[in-house]
Motif scaffolding. Structure first.
Motif, short mmCIF file in Angstrom:
data_model
loop_
_atom_site.label_atom_id
_atom_site.label_comp_id
_atom_site.label_asym_id
_atom_site.label_seq_id
_atom_site.Cartn_x
_atom_site.Cartn_y
_atom_site.Cartn_z
N TYR A 65 -33.52 17.23 30.05
CA TYR A 65 -33.62 16.31 29.76
C TYR A 65 -31.61 15.67 29.44
CZ TYR A 65 -33.92 12.28 26.62
OH TYR A 65 -34.19 10.94 25.93
N PHE A 66 -31.14 15.04 30.82
CA PHE A 66 -29.66 14.79 30.74
C PHE A 66 -29.31 13.53 29.82
CE2 PHE A 66 -30.39 16.54 34.77
CZ PHE A 66 -28.78 18.23 34.76
N SER A 67 -28.60 14.19 28.04
CA SER A 67 -28.62 12.78 27.21
C SER A 67 -27.17 12.68 27.14
CB SER A 67 -28.85 13.92 25.94
OG SER A 67 -28.49 12.71 24.78
N PHE A 68 -27.08 11.45 28.23
CA PHE A 68 -25.49 10.98 28.31
C PHE A 68 -25.17 9.92 27.15
CE2 PHE A 68 -26.14 12.06 32.91
CZ PHE A 68 -25.70 12.43 33.32
N GLU A 69 -26.61 9.37 26.97
CA GLU A 69 -25.72 8.14 25.81
C GLU A 69 -25.53 8.72 24.74
OE1 GLU A 69 -27.54 3.83 24.54
OE2 GLU A 69 -27.84 4.64 26.58
N GLN A 70 -26.74 9.36 23.91
CA GLN A 70 -26.56 10.17 22.88
C GLN A 70 -25.97 11.21 23.12
OE1 GLN A 70 -30.14 9.33 19.97
NE2 GLN A 70 -30.85 8.17 21.48
N LEU A 76 -31.19 12.29 18.04
CA LEU A 76 -32.27 12.92 19.66
C LEU A 76 -32.41 13.71 18.11
CD1 LEU A 76 -32.46 13.31 21.77
CD2 LEU A 76 -30.54 14.47 22.92
N GLN A 77 -31.54 14.61 17.74
CA GLN A 77 -32.41 15.91 17.27
C GLN A 77 -33.65 15.67 16.36
OE1 GLN A 77 -30.44 17.32 13.75
NE2 GLN A 77 -30.53 19.44 14.31
N PHE A 94 -32.08 20.26 27.43
CA PHE A 94 -31.36 19.42 26.60
C PHE A 94 -29.78 19.27 27.26
CE2 PHE A 94 -33.57 16.56 24.73
CZ PHE A 94 -34.70 17.46 24.41
N LEU A 95 -29.31 18.54 27.55
CA LEU A 95 -28.25 18.68 28.44
C LEU A 95 -26.84 17.95 28.47
CD1 LEU A 95 -30.13 19.36 31.63
CD2 LEU A 95 -28.06 20.54 31.98
N ASN A 96 -25.86 17.96 28.03
CA ASN A 96 -24.99 16.56 27.21
C ASN A 96 -23.97 16.29 28.23
OD1 ASN A 96 -23.22 15.25 25.64
ND2 ASN A 96 -22.52 16.78 24.66
N GLY A 97 -23.43 15.09 29.07
CA GLY A 97 -22.64 14.39 29.42
C GLY A 97 -23.03 14.55 30.98
N GLY A 98 -21.34 14.77 31.33
CA GLY A 98 -20.95 15.15 33.10
C GLY A 98 -20.99 14.17 33.89
N SER A 99 -20.52 14.60 34.90
CA SER A 99 -20.90 13.84 35.93
C SER A 99 -21.67 13.84 36.85
CB SER A 99 -19.63 13.84 36.91
OG SER A 99 -19.57 15.03 37.58
N PHE A 100 -21.88 12.78 38.03
CA PHE A 100 -22.60 12.40 38.60
C PHE A 100 -22.71 14.94 39.93
CE2 PHE A 100 -25.02 11.32 42.71
CZ PHE A 100 -26.03 11.51 42.77
N GLU A 101 -21.52 14.32 40.03
CA GLU A 101 -21.89 15.57 41.29
C GLU A 101 -22.14 16.53 39.83
OE1 GLU A 101 -19.29 13.16 40.43
OE2 GLU A 101 -19.76 12.66 42.77
N GLU A 102 -21.84 16.79 38.40
CA GLU A 102 -22.39 18.35 37.44
C GLU A 102 -23.82 18.07 37.52
OE1 GLU A 102 -18.87 19.04 35.12
OE2 GLU A 102 -19.60 16.95 34.62
N LEU A 103 -24.37 16.70 37.22
CA LEU A 103 -25.71 16.58 38.01
C LEU A 103 -26.63 16.66 38.75
CD1 LEU A 103 -27.94 13.74 36.43
CD2 LEU A 103 -28.77 14.57 38.47
N LEU A 104 -26.42 16.86 39.86
CA LEU A 104 -26.76 17.44 41.32
C LEU A 104 -26.62 18.73 40.80
CD1 LEU A 104 -24.35 14.94 43.91
CD2 LEU A 104 -27.84 15.50 43.60
#
Length: 215
Positions: A65-70, A76-77, A94-104
């Motif tokens: 679950y990539f939680s970019f917004e919250q 979220l907790q 749960f993963l916080n933030g990062g770039s599209f490349e990091e998501l990949l």
């Protein structure tokens, strides 16, 4: 390009998630690489549904679950606590933030079968990036959360991605009044029957987050 005859097509089998109960009634029995766009106005239940669905998808395999917004936040907790996510500890990351490349890269390293991106608008996910995701990882399910305006996805990228998704769900007042799924179902889905603004924002006892973020 690949050709397939009518008989071979009719006899072909597909891997699906064996949804049951309310999930089956609303979304049918989706293929294991289904794509879903979940959109709605702020405060209407998108995060609640996402966490609830992440817990359910953990029955079938690991979830990222990539939680970019919250981010890793109190709101979220709270949703994690309400949905008793400790019952699937170790199955949902749960993963916080990062770039599209990091998501990949994270998706590449993981064994996750289901990927949540929350949200498309905050991350600024484009149509081309979405195409890269589903082409690079054709066996994974992707669930994308997006903002809405006047009952439709807000951004043009979200509107275009909606056409590419198998399941489209407008969240309204903690319900999905009319789910649209290529796999059947399509009955109203109730996210939280007794939800109201006061209840959603109520205070809970602090939770040790590391217990939910274990591999």
């Amino acid at each position: 390009m690949r050709a397939i005859g009518v008989k071979a097509f009719m006899e072909k089998s597909f891997d699906t998630f064996a949804f049951e109960g309310e999930w089956l009634d609303s979304f049918g029995e989706p293929e294991k690489n289904f794509k879903m766009l979940l959109y709605g106005p702020s405060g209407e239940g998108k995060t609640e549904l996402s966490v609830k669905l992440a817990k359910y998808m953990a029955n079938f395999g690991k979830v990222y679950y990539f939680s970019f917004e919250q981010g890793i936040s109190k709101t979220l907790q709270d949703a994690i606590i309400r949905n008793n996510m400790d019952e699937v500890s170790g199955k949902v990351m749960f993963l916080n933030g990062g770039s599209f490349e990091e998501l990949l890269q994270y998706v590449k390293k993981s064994r996750a079968k289901t990927i949540f991106i929350d949200s498309l608008d905050y991350m600024k996910l484009t149509v081309e990036q979405f195409k890269i995701l589903i082409k690079t990882y054709p066996k994974k399910a992707f669930i994308i959360v997006a903002w809405a305006k006047n009952g439709s996805p807000k951004s043009q990228h979200a509107k275009d991605i909606e056409f590419m998704c198998d399941i489209k769900s407008l969240v309204d007042k903690f319900r999905i009044p009319m789910p649209t799924s290529r796999f059947g179902g399509n009955k109203e889905f109730v996210i939280w029957k007794d939800a109201n603004t006061k209840t959603v924002r109520s205070t809970h006892q602090p939770l040790k987050l590391h217990s939910l973020f274990d591999e």
